[in-house]
Scaffold this active site. Structure first.
Site, PDB file in Angstrom:
ATOM      1  N   LYS A  76      10.777 -28.444 -32.219  1.00  0.00           N
ATOM      2  CA  LYS A  76       9.567 -27.619 -32.069  1.00  0.00           C
ATOM      3  C   LYS A  76       8.322 -28.505 -32.013  1.00  0.00           C
ATOM      4  O   LYS A  76       7.422 -28.293 -31.197  1.00  0.00           O
ATOM      5  CB  LYS A  76       9.460 -26.621 -33.229  1.00  0.00           C
ATOM      6  CG  LYS A  76      10.457 -25.467 -33.116  1.00  0.00           C
ATOM      7  CD  LYS A  76      10.571 -24.652 -34.391  1.00  0.00           C
ATOM      8  CE  LYS A  76      11.700 -23.634 -34.267  1.00  0.00           C
ATOM      9  NZ  LYS A  76      12.013 -22.917 -35.508  1.00  0.00           N
ATOM     10  N   GLN A 112      10.188 -22.459 -41.551  1.00  0.00           N
ATOM     11  CA  GLN A 112      11.571 -22.524 -41.084  1.00  0.00           C
ATOM     12  C   GLN A 112      12.499 -21.840 -42.092  1.00  0.00           C
ATOM     13  O   GLN A 112      12.454 -22.122 -43.287  1.00  0.00           O
ATOM     14  CB  GLN A 112      11.976 -23.999 -40.867  1.00  0.00           C
ATOM     15  CG  GLN A 112      13.354 -24.190 -40.274  1.00  0.00           C
ATOM     16  CD  GLN A 112      13.493 -23.655 -38.842  1.00  0.00           C
ATOM     17  OE1 GLN A 112      12.519 -23.611 -38.084  1.00  0.00           O
ATOM     18  NE2 GLN A 112      14.681 -23.225 -38.486  1.00  0.00           N
ATOM     19  N   ASP A 147       6.125 -16.300 -35.211  1.00  0.00           N
ATOM     20  CA  ASP A 147       7.559 -15.976 -35.227  1.00  0.00           C
ATOM     21  C   ASP A 147       7.778 -14.461 -35.091  1.00  0.00           C
ATOM     22  O   ASP A 147       8.890 -14.022 -34.788  1.00  0.00           O
ATOM     23  CB  ASP A 147       8.175 -16.413 -36.569  1.00  0.00           C
ATOM     24  CG  ASP A 147       9.004 -17.687 -36.465  1.00  0.00           C
ATOM     25  OD1 ASP A 147       9.597 -17.911 -35.399  1.00  0.00           O
ATOM     26  OD2 ASP A 147       9.057 -18.427 -37.456  1.00  0.00           O
TER      27      ASP A 147
HETATM   28  N1  GUN Z   1      15.700 -20.243 -38.489  1.00  0.00           N
HETATM   29  C1  GUN Z   1      16.536 -19.985 -37.458  1.00  0.00           C
HETATM   30  N2  GUN Z   1      15.861 -19.493 -36.398  1.00  0.00           N
HETATM   31  C2  GUN Z   1      14.555 -19.435 -36.773  1.00  0.00           C
HETATM   32  C3  GUN Z   1      13.376 -19.019 -36.097  1.00  0.00           C
HETATM   33  O1  GUN Z   1      13.373 -18.572 -34.946  1.00  0.00           O
HETATM   34  N3  GUN Z   1      12.235 -19.131 -36.820  1.00  0.00           N
HETATM   35  C4  GUN Z   1      12.210 -19.605 -38.101  1.00  0.00           C
HETATM   36  N4  GUN Z   1      11.038 -19.656 -38.729  1.00  0.00           N
HETATM   37  N5  GUN Z   1      13.286 -19.981 -38.747  1.00  0.00           N
HETATM   38  C5  GUN Z   1      14.455 -19.906 -38.084  1.00  0.00           C
END
Ligand code: GUN
Length: 292
Positions: free
Chosen positions: A53, A97, A120
């Site tokens: 990311k 995350q 998100d």
């Molecule tokens: N863990 C697995 N997929 C995601 C996601 O799309 N966003 C976040 N914040 N954590 C994750």
């Protein structure tokens, strides 16, 4: 005839060109979109997601503000960080995350994120707005899946879509988006309580596997010609690989490719799209903050 491969990497690259152009337009107004990323602990999959990311952010000309906390960090520490990012005008998006270690409540942390920085789309406000069809940040993986289905040339209108998995991050929002008028699919959601899952999946024009179980979807569970989207990212032991493991989706790719009409690979399918939709939401948030 083997299925055509839906190339998520290529689609992500195409969309990132548009995003980069929007970043440049903001730069002329003195604004650089900023994404704050909070990672607690050192779960290898989470570390690799977060690294990807941040790299994507830099490539798109955005700033990323990264905070990595030890796995035993307290909930108060995480909440304080979220609050600091909420108040920081250089931060347009906040991503915590998941999963979080057990001493930290995911619910309380997500609820602490300002909804207008929740790129998100996980806060109750954004989930509610999505359900009501109001303006909100769409959750990144479901949004990316919809773009992949479109890229495959598959119309969702009147199609029977079967979603295998009911997570808050993917299965539930995806099922909800697919029943919107603009997508107009008829949706079945399968989960661990479903009896005879194959009877449902075999009726799918569009089959989306998001259960987190490697190889769950076998060729006999797929209707010939179906569009198959594999959201699974599972590490499975493989002594032939230098690291001793490889990534596997929820779909038995080799066998299902012989039956499906189109299919996403793992890696190179949904993953790059999730990150792209995160950039998309972050640039959108920066535009809103700049009144663009
Ligand atoms: N863990 C697995 N997929 C995601 C996601 O799309 N966003 C976040 N914040 N954590 C994750």
């Amino acid at each position: 005839m083997p299925a055509s491969i839906i190339d998520g990497k290529q689609l992500a690259e195409d969309l990132r060109k548009d995003i980069a152009a929007r970043v440049q337009a903001l730069a002329k107004r003195g604004v650089t979109p900023g994404l704050a990323v909070i990672l607690v602990g050192d779960d290898p999959a989470s570390v690799s997601y977060v690294t990807a990311k941040e790299k994507a952010c830099a490539e798109a000309g955005m700033r990323s503000f990264e905070r990595r906390l030890p796995g035993d960090a307290s909930e108060a520490t995480v909440l304080d960080l979220v609050k600091a990012f909420n108040d920081d005008p250089a931060v347009h998006g906040i991503l915590v995350q998941l999963p979080l270690p057990k001493q930290v409540s995911e619910r309380r942390v997500i609820e602490a994120i300002r909804p207008d920085k929740d790129v998100d789309g996980f806060t109750p406000e954004n989930v509610g707005r999505m359900l009501l069809g109001e303006r909100c940040f769409l959750p990144c993986t479901p949004h990316g899946v919809l773009k992949l289905i479109e890229r495959a040339g598959m119309s969702t209108k009147g199609a029977h879509a079967v979603v295998v998995g009911r997570s808050n991050i993917v299965g539930k929002p995806l099922a909800n988006l697919l029943i919107r008028k603009e997508y107009n699919a008829t949706v079945t959601v399968c989960h661990t309580g479903t009896k005879d899952m194959a009877a449902h999946t075999r009726r799918a024009d569009i089959l989306i596997a998001c259960a987190g179980t490697p190889g769950l979807i076998t060729a006999d569970m797929v209707k010939p010609g179906a569009c198959v989207i594999d959201v699974g990212v599972n590490r499975v032991d493989d002594p032939s690989k230098p690291k001793g493991w490889r990534l596997a989706g929820d779909v038995d790719f080799r066998a299902v490719s012989e039956v499906a009409g189109s299919i996403t690979p793992v890696p190179g399918g949904v993953g790059p799209m999730t990150i792209t939709m995160l950039l998309y939401n972050t640039v959108e948030s920066a535009e809103r903050a700049a009144g663009a």
